[in-house]
Write a protein that holds these residues in place. Structure first.
Motif, PDB file in Angstrom:
ATOM      1  N   GLN A   1      13.771 -35.478  19.599  1.00 59.33           N
ATOM      2  CA  GLN A   1      14.461 -34.199  19.618  1.00 59.33           C
ATOM      3  C   GLN A   1      16.096 -34.739  20.260  1.00 59.33           C
ATOM      4  OE1 GLN A   1      13.155 -30.560  21.208  1.00 59.33           O
ATOM      5  NE2 GLN A   1      10.931 -31.033  20.461  1.00 59.33           N
ATOM      6  N   LYS A   2      16.688 -34.029  20.405  1.00 58.09           N
ATOM      7  CA  LYS A   2      18.198 -34.368  20.781  1.00 58.09           C
ATOM      8  C   LYS A   2      18.215 -34.180  22.314  1.00 58.09           C
ATOM      9  CE  LYS A   2      19.819 -29.428  21.139  1.00 58.09           C
ATOM     10  NZ  LYS A   2      20.743 -29.207  22.511  1.00 58.09           N
ATOM     11  N   VAL A   3      19.583 -34.962  22.846  1.00 55.64           N
ATOM     12  CA  VAL A   3      19.453 -34.962  24.300  1.00 55.64           C
ATOM     13  C   VAL A   3      19.985 -33.592  24.767  1.00 55.64           C
ATOM     14  CG1 VAL A   3      21.183 -36.009  25.941  1.00 55.64           C
ATOM     15  CG2 VAL A   3      20.290 -37.283  23.933  1.00 55.64           C
TER      16      VAL A   3
ATOM     17  N   GLN B   1      15.629 -35.804  26.961  1.00 57.00           N
ATOM     18  CA  GLN B   1      15.243 -35.892  25.685  1.00 57.00           C
ATOM     19  C   GLN B   1      13.588 -35.889  25.436  1.00 57.00           C
ATOM     20  OE1 GLN B   1      16.806 -39.414  23.710  1.00 57.00           O
ATOM     21  NE2 GLN B   1      17.227 -38.417  22.041  1.00 57.00           N
TER      22      GLN B   1
END
Lengths: 114, 111
Positions: A41-43, A37
């Motif tokens: 931001q997203k995983v 990550q």
């Protein structure tokens, strides 16, 4: 309650150096994962591991990455030659069975590449 | 292909309700919901399997509409501790059963 553990919690390294991130999955789990990550931001999925081999990997998981389960408990992610853009939080996760069971995340290792 | 979450952010006062949606363009086998606080790991909330089930966890519940390929997370009478980013992770039918995560919905609960 059993939990996934990760060491170190924070790793600072110079660009080009090798790092090894360590994870101890939950003991009766069979499926192991690494996620990344980037801050804010997203995983993102990196790799999954089952029965001592990689079962799936993403396009992020290129030749500079490798995973290993050197013994019955540890699960490691090695980055051979770190780049600035590798700076991120790296999460290990484990699961007893895919599809129906919960995937548990470890607390993460914050990797800072200078 | 990552699921799409909406809204991107929600700001609430304590006691108010919120709904977070997660949708996919692919047929889904399961949906996972996680909450992540800043600088911490995602914490599992619930998993919903195909079959259109609903689940509850304290004042947080979720539904999964398999036909519409979407899931909704319901937070009722929100508490300050609900603040965080909520991620859905979806597993496709016939896929590798590896959750793919959405970009997250930031939830802020004010006193």
């Amino acid at each position: 309650e059993p939990e996934v553990t990760q060491t170190p919690s924070h790793q600072v390294t110079q660009m080009g150096q090798e790092v090894i991130l360590r994870c101890v999955p939950i003991s009766n789990h069979l499926y192991f994962y690494w996620y990344r990550q980037i801050l804010g931001q997203k995983v993102e999925f990196l790799v999954s591991f089952y029965n001592n081999e990689i079962s799936e990997k993403s396009e992020i998981f290129d030749d500079q990455f490798s995973v290993e389960r050197p013994d019955g408990s540890n699960f490691t992610l090695k980055i051979r030659s770190t780049k600035l853009e590798d700076s991120a939080m790296y999460f290990c996760a484990s699961r007893q069975r895919p599809g129906t069971d919960t995937q548990y995340f470890g607390p993460g290792t914050r990797l800072t590449v200078l | 292909q990552q699921p799409v979450q909406s809204p991107q952010a929600v700001i609430l006062r304590e006691g108010e309700d919120a709904v977070i949606n997660c949708s996919s363009s692919k047929a889904l086998y399961s949906v996972h919901w996680y909450r992540q606080k800043h600088g911490e790991a995602p914490v599992f909330l619930m998993i919903l399997l195909k079959g259109g089930e609903q689940k509850g966890h304290e004042k947080i519940s979720a539904s999964f509409n398999e036909k519409k390929q979407q899931s909704s997370l319901y937070l009722t009478a929100s508490q300050l501790s609900y603040s965080g980013t909520y991620f859905c992770g979806t597993e496709r039918t016939g896929g590798s059963y590896i959750p793919t995560f959405g970009r997250g919905t930031s939830l802020i609960v004010h006193p």
